[in-house]
Design a protein around this motif. Structure first.
Motif, PDB file in Angstrom:
ATOM      1  N   GLU A   1       0.843  -1.191   0.000  1.00 52.25           N
ATOM      2  CA  GLU A   1       0.000   0.000   0.000  1.00 52.25           C
ATOM      3  C   GLU A   1       0.880   1.244   0.000  1.00 52.25           C
ATOM      4  O   GLU A   1       1.888   1.312   0.712  1.00 52.25           O
ATOM      5  N   SER A   2       0.525   2.221  -0.809  1.00 56.55           N
ATOM      6  CA  SER A   2       1.318   3.447  -0.888  1.00 56.55           C
ATOM      7  C   SER A   2       1.268   4.218   0.424  1.00 56.55           C
ATOM      8  O   SER A   2       0.286   4.175   1.160  1.00 56.55           O
ATOM      9  N   ALA A   3       2.351   4.946   0.677  1.00 58.66           N
ATOM     10  CA  ALA A   3       2.449   5.745   1.892  1.00 58.66           C
ATOM     11  C   ALA A   3       3.139   7.059   1.564  1.00 58.66           C
ATOM     12  O   ALA A   3       3.748   7.217   0.499  1.00 58.66           O
ATOM     13  N   GLY A   4       3.047   8.018   2.488  1.00 58.55           N
ATOM     14  CA  GLY A   4       3.687   9.301   2.260  1.00 58.55           C
ATOM     15  C   GLY A   4       3.102  10.014   1.057  1.00 58.55           C
ATOM     16  O   GLY A   4       1.934   9.860   0.716  1.00 58.55           O
ATOM     17  N   THR A   5       3.929  10.781   0.373  1.00 56.31           N
ATOM     18  CA  THR A   5       3.462  11.542  -0.787  1.00 56.31           C
ATOM     19  C   THR A   5       3.064  10.638  -1.945  1.00 56.31           C
ATOM     20  O   THR A   5       2.272  11.056  -2.797  1.00 56.31           O
ATOM     21  N   LEU A   6       3.572   9.401  -1.988  1.00 56.77           N
ATOM     22  CA  LEU A   6       3.229   8.498  -3.083  1.00 56.77           C
ATOM     23  C   LEU A   6       1.757   8.095  -3.055  1.00 56.77           C
ATOM     24  O   LEU A   6       1.211   7.659  -4.074  1.00 56.77           O
TER      25      LEU A   6
ATOM     26  N   GLN B   1      -0.583  10.050  -2.990  1.00 48.38           N
ATOM     27  CA  GLN B   1      -1.269  11.012  -3.847  1.00 48.38           C
ATOM     28  C   GLN B   1      -1.258  10.562  -5.311  1.00 48.38           C
ATOM     29  O   GLN B   1      -2.067  11.021  -6.106  1.00 48.38           O
ATOM     30  N   LEU B   2      -0.335   9.673  -5.622  1.00 51.85           N
ATOM     31  CA  LEU B   2      -0.139   9.260  -7.003  1.00 51.85           C
ATOM     32  C   LEU B   2      -0.884   7.979  -7.353  1.00 51.85           C
ATOM     33  O   LEU B   2      -1.521   7.884  -8.402  1.00 51.85           O
ATOM     34  N   HIS B   3      -0.791   6.983  -6.477  1.00 54.83           N
ATOM     35  CA  HIS B   3      -1.419   5.679  -6.744  1.00 54.83           C
ATOM     36  C   HIS B   3      -1.582   4.947  -5.425  1.00 54.83           C
ATOM     37  O   HIS B   3      -0.853   5.201  -4.464  1.00 54.83           O
ATOM     38  N   GLY B   4      -2.536   4.030  -5.373  1.00 56.30           N
ATOM     39  CA  GLY B   4      -2.804   3.286  -4.153  1.00 56.30           C
ATOM     40  C   GLY B   4      -1.766   2.228  -3.815  1.00 56.30           C
ATOM     41  O   GLY B   4      -1.703   1.752  -2.680  1.00 56.30           O
ATOM     42  N   ARG B   5      -0.954   1.833  -4.810  1.00 56.77           N
ATOM     43  CA  ARG B   5       0.075   0.819  -4.599  1.00 56.77           C
ATOM     44  C   ARG B   5       1.438   1.358  -5.021  1.00 56.77           C
ATOM     45  O   ARG B   5       1.520   2.265  -5.849  1.00 56.77           O
TER      46      ARG B   5
ATOM     47  N   ASN C   1      12.159   8.810   0.855  1.00 55.13           N
ATOM     48  CA  ASN C   1      13.290   9.421   0.160  1.00 55.13           C
ATOM     49  C   ASN C   1      13.063   9.542  -1.346  1.00 55.13           C
ATOM     50  O   ASN C   1      14.010   9.746  -2.098  1.00 55.13           O
ATOM     51  N   VAL C   2      11.821   9.401  -1.789  1.00 55.34           N
ATOM     52  CA  VAL C   2      11.547   9.468  -3.226  1.00 55.34           C
ATOM     53  C   VAL C   2      10.650  10.657  -3.550  1.00 55.34           C
ATOM     54  O   VAL C   2       9.989  11.214  -2.674  1.00 55.34           O
ATOM     55  N   GLN C   3      10.658  11.039  -4.802  1.00 56.42           N
ATOM     56  CA  GLN C   3       9.804  12.108  -5.292  1.00 56.42           C
ATOM     57  C   GLN C   3       9.374  11.768  -6.707  1.00 56.42           C
ATOM     58  O   GLN C   3       9.853  10.780  -7.277  1.00 56.42           O
TER      59      GLN C   3
END
Length: 212
Positions: free
Chosen positions: A143-148, A150-154, A186-188
């Motif tokens: 499951e996505s976490a943090g700012t990710l 906002q982009l996709h659920g996984r 640590n990703v963007q």
């Protein structure tokens, strides 16, 4: 999920001792799609693997169902992945970054997810299988976490160097630890040209930010 990624990596830094000579003369690119052969690392070194795991019992070399991703929370119970999980057939899949799509103004806009450091390296947790002499693999997702989020659920299960070593040595017994990993912090990501939607498109320009 992770349905397309770039693995044309130049800088290895702290990963040099873990990736054991990766990519071992195996081709890399900026728009890797499922069913392509990619370089992946398991305990014995780097091997060419089909992206999309093919169970050892499969009668077909290319399953009709998608196996390029596997959900970390349910992978152990899925027939296609059960053998690889039970035998801790773990692998590492290095990447410069991966692509994700988000619907905006009625159209799918691709984004490139990468490390905050310039040309940094992401390493995904994977499972491998061997069928009739050919390796294949899948990328684990969570499951996505943090700012990710906002982009996709996984999102792919991304590993730190320490977790990568453990994933190869300890195997699937460390699954709970991976679910709690915060490597994603640590990703963007940035929007990229829709040319990446065509798997025949290649080149470094695919990962560059598009102008507003």
């Amino acid at each position: 999920m992770c349905g397309r990624f770039a693995n044309h990596v130049e800088a290895m830094y702290e990963w040099l001792d873990i990736l054991k000579g990766w990519p071992a003369d195996i081709p890399t690119g900026f728009n890797v799609a499922p069913t392509q052969i990619i370089p992946a690392v398991q305990t014995q070194g780097s091997f060419p693997m089909r992206w999309g795991l093919v169970p050892s019992w499969s009668k077909e070399a290319s399953p009709k169902y998608a196996t390029f991703n596997a959900r970390l929370e349910s992978v152990s119970g899925k027939p296609a992945f059960r053998n690889a999980w039970r035998h801790s057939q773990t692998c590492l899949i290095p990447a410069l970054g991966y692509y994700e799509w988000r619907t905006e103004l009625g159209a799918k806009q691709p984004y490139f997810v990468h490390t905050a450091e310039d040309r940094g390296l992401l390493v995904f947790a994977g499972l491998w299988e061997l069928r009739e002499g050919q390796y294949s693999c899948t990328i684990l997702t969570r499951e996505s976490a943090g700012t990710l989020a906002q982009l996709h659920g996984r999102m792919p299960v991304m590993l730190s160097p320490e977790d990568a070593r453990c994933w190869l040595i300890e195997g699937t017994s460390m699954a709970d630890q991976l679910e709690a990993s915060e490597v994603h912090l640590n990703v963007q990501f940035h929007a990229v040209d829709r040319a990446v939607c065509n798997p025949r498109s290649h080149g470094e320009e695919l990962i560059r930010p598009i102008r507003d």
